[in-house]
Design a protein around this motif. Structure first.
Motif, PDB file in Angstrom:
ATOM      1  N   ALA A  74       0.856  -1.190   0.000  1.00  0.00           N
ATOM      2  CA  ALA A  74       0.000   0.000   0.000  1.00  0.00           C
ATOM      3  C   ALA A  74       0.889   1.236   0.000  1.00  0.00           C
ATOM      4  O   ALA A  74       2.080   1.168   0.331  1.00  0.00           O
ATOM      5  CB  ALA A  74      -0.904  -0.006   1.235  1.00  0.00           C
ATOM      6  N   TRP A  75       0.297   2.383  -0.371  1.00  0.00           N
ATOM      7  CA  TRP A  75       1.080   3.615  -0.412  1.00  0.00           C
ATOM      8  C   TRP A  75       0.179   4.821  -0.260  1.00  0.00           C
ATOM      9  O   TRP A  75      -1.017   4.781  -0.526  1.00  0.00           O
ATOM     10  CB  TRP A  75       1.858   3.712  -1.718  1.00  0.00           C
ATOM     11  CG  TRP A  75       0.981   3.684  -2.936  1.00  0.00           C
ATOM     12  CD1 TRP A  75       0.357   4.746  -3.534  1.00  0.00           C
ATOM     13  CD2 TRP A  75       0.590   2.542  -3.695  1.00  0.00           C
ATOM     14  NE1 TRP A  75      -0.388   4.326  -4.615  1.00  0.00           N
ATOM     15  CE2 TRP A  75      -0.261   2.978  -4.732  1.00  0.00           C
ATOM     16  CE3 TRP A  75       0.895   1.176  -3.599  1.00  0.00           C
ATOM     17  CZ2 TRP A  75      -0.810   2.102  -5.654  1.00  0.00           C
ATOM     18  CZ3 TRP A  75       0.337   0.308  -4.522  1.00  0.00           C
ATOM     19  CH2 TRP A  75      -0.499   0.775  -5.543  1.00  0.00           C
ATOM     20  N   GLU A  84       5.504  -3.270   7.569  1.00  0.00           N
ATOM     21  CA  GLU A  84       6.667  -2.401   7.422  1.00  0.00           C
ATOM     22  C   GLU A  84       6.222  -1.085   6.799  1.00  0.00           C
ATOM     23  O   GLU A  84       5.255  -1.044   6.037  1.00  0.00           O
ATOM     24  CB  GLU A  84       7.715  -3.044   6.514  1.00  0.00           C
ATOM     25  CG  GLU A  84       8.275  -4.352   7.015  1.00  0.00           C
ATOM     26  CD  GLU A  84       9.200  -5.003   5.995  1.00  0.00           C
ATOM     27  OE1 GLU A  84       9.748  -4.294   5.119  1.00  0.00           O
ATOM     28  OE2 GLU A  84       9.354  -6.233   6.063  1.00  0.00           O
ATOM     29  N   ILE A  85       6.954  -0.012   7.104  1.00  0.00           N
ATOM     30  CA  ILE A  85       6.704   1.293   6.498  1.00  0.00           C
ATOM     31  C   ILE A  85       8.022   1.809   5.935  1.00  0.00           C
ATOM     32  O   ILE A  85       9.084   1.566   6.515  1.00  0.00           O
ATOM     33  CB  ILE A  85       6.085   2.286   7.514  1.00  0.00           C
ATOM     34  CG1 ILE A  85       5.680   3.598   6.823  1.00  0.00           C
ATOM     35  CG2 ILE A  85       7.019   2.523   8.685  1.00  0.00           C
ATOM     36  CD1 ILE A  85       4.832   4.514   7.702  1.00  0.00           C
ATOM     37  N   SER A  86       7.942   2.462   4.789  1.00  0.00           N
ATOM     38  CA  SER A  86       9.144   2.983   4.147  1.00  0.00           C
ATOM     39  C   SER A  86       8.833   4.320   3.479  1.00  0.00           C
ATOM     40  O   SER A  86       7.672   4.691   3.318  1.00  0.00           O
ATOM     41  CB  SER A  86       9.659   1.991   3.099  1.00  0.00           C
ATOM     42  OG  SER A  86       8.684   1.811   2.085  1.00  0.00           O
ATOM     43  N   LEU A 142       3.900  -2.239   3.793  1.00  0.00           N
ATOM     44  CA  LEU A 142       3.816  -3.649   3.440  1.00  0.00           C
ATOM     45  C   LEU A 142       2.992  -4.302   4.532  1.00  0.00           C
ATOM     46  O   LEU A 142       3.374  -4.292   5.705  1.00  0.00           O
ATOM     47  CB  LEU A 142       5.192  -4.285   3.331  1.00  0.00           C
ATOM     48  CG  LEU A 142       5.215  -5.733   2.870  1.00  0.00           C
ATOM     49  CD1 LEU A 142       4.524  -5.892   1.512  1.00  0.00           C
ATOM     50  CD2 LEU A 142       6.637  -6.247   2.805  1.00  0.00           C
ATOM     51  N   LEU A 143       1.832  -4.826   4.159  1.00  0.00           N
ATOM     52  CA  LEU A 143       0.885  -5.417   5.095  1.00  0.00           C
ATOM     53  C   LEU A 143       0.682  -6.885   4.767  1.00  0.00           C
ATOM     54  O   LEU A 143       0.884  -7.305   3.626  1.00  0.00           O
ATOM     55  CB  LEU A 143      -0.466  -4.674   5.023  1.00  0.00           C
ATOM     56  CG  LEU A 143      -0.395  -3.164   5.228  1.00  0.00           C
ATOM     57  CD1 LEU A 143      -1.727  -2.533   4.867  1.00  0.00           C
ATOM     58  CD2 LEU A 143      -0.002  -2.850   6.661  1.00  0.00           C
ATOM     59  N   GLU A 144       0.239  -7.645   5.757  1.00  0.00           N
ATOM     60  CA  GLU A 144      -0.057  -9.055   5.549  1.00  0.00           C
ATOM     61  C   GLU A 144      -1.505  -9.184   5.063  1.00  0.00           C
ATOM     62  O   GLU A 144      -2.409  -8.607   5.642  1.00  0.00           O
ATOM     63  CB  GLU A 144       0.118  -9.816   6.866  1.00  0.00           C
ATOM     64  CG  GLU A 144      -0.094 -11.297   6.755  1.00  0.00           C
ATOM     65  CD  GLU A 144       0.043 -12.002   8.098  1.00  0.00           C
ATOM     66  OE1 GLU A 144      -0.419 -13.163   8.180  1.00  0.00           O
ATOM     67  OE2 GLU A 144       0.570 -11.407   9.055  1.00  0.00           O
TER      68      GLU A 144
END
Length: 181
Positions: A110-111, A158-160, A174-176
Motif C-alpha cells: 500500500a502507499w 513495514e513502512i518505508s 507492506l501489510l499481511e
C-alpha cells in the motif's frame, strides 16, 4: 437522499471505529483483519478538511482484507494523508495525493503518494524518530510518523519512504493479506 446516505454511512463507520477502539483498548486486535478499501475511504473522509483546497485525493485499489485493526490502519492512513496535504506548497502545481494498494503474494503493498515538496534523502531515516519534525515551532509534534511506524510494526508490517525534493513523496506500507491461500 444523498445526505441521508452519507449520514447513515458515517454513523456506521463511527460505530465500527468505536468497536475497533474498544477491541484495541482490550488488546484483542492483534490478529483481527479489515478491508483496506473501507479503511482508506474512511480515512479520506476524516482528512477531507486538511486536503480541501490543497490537493485532489484519489483512492486506487480493490477491496482487500489485510491483517490489522481498522483503528490502527485508519490512524496510519489519516496521518500519512494529512502529512501529504501539508507538503503541498509548490506554487503553480495542482496538488495530488493518492492512497493505493495492490496484492503481492501473501502481502499487500500500500502507499500514500503525493506530488508535494519532497523530503531530502538525509532525512529519510530521521522522519521516523520520535519528536523529529521539519515543521515550524508550534506546528506538529514530530510524533506522527513514529507512531505510524510503531502501529504498522505491531501488526507485522513495514513502512518505508521514497522521496525526491521538488517532486513528491511515497510512503509505502507492506501489510499481511488476511485469509491468503
Amino acid at each position: 437522499p444523498g445526505i441521508l446516505a452519507d449520514i447513515d454511512s458515517g454513523a456506521h463507520h463511527i460505530h465500527q471505529l468505536a468497536l475497533g477502539i474498544r477491541t484495541q483498548a482490550r488488546g484483542e486486535d492483534q490478529r483481527v483483519d479489515c478491508d483496506l478499501a473501507q479503511v482508506a475511504q474512511f480515512a479520506a473522509r476524516i482528512a477531507r478538511a486538511a486536503v480541501q483546497g490543497r490537493a485532489q485525493l484519489t483512492i486506487r485499489g480493490k477491496p482487500t482484507r489485510v491483517r490489522g485493526g481498522q483503528v490502527k490502519l485508519t490512524q496510519v492512513l489519516l496521518n500519512l494523508v494529512v502529512n501529504a496535504a501539508q507538503a503541498m506548497e509548490i506554487p503553480g502545481r495542482q496538488g495530488r495525493i493518492e492512497i493505493g494498494w495492490e496484492a503481492e503474494g501473501a502481502g499487500v503493498r500500500a502507499w500514500v503518494k503525493d506530488n508535494g515538496t519532497g523530503i531530502p534523502l538525509e532525512l529519510h531515516e530521521k522522519i521516523f524518530e520520535p519528536l523529529f519534525t521539519t515543521r515550524p515551532v508550534g506546528v506538529g509534534t514530530g510524533l506522527g510518523l513514529a507512531i505510524c511506524r510503531d502501529l504498522i510494526r505491531a501488526i507485522g508490517g513495514e513502512i518505508s519512504v521514497a522521496s525526491t525534493v521538488g517532486e513528491g513523496t511515497t510512503m509505502g506500507l507492506l501489510l499481511e493479506r488476511a485469509h491468503f491461500e
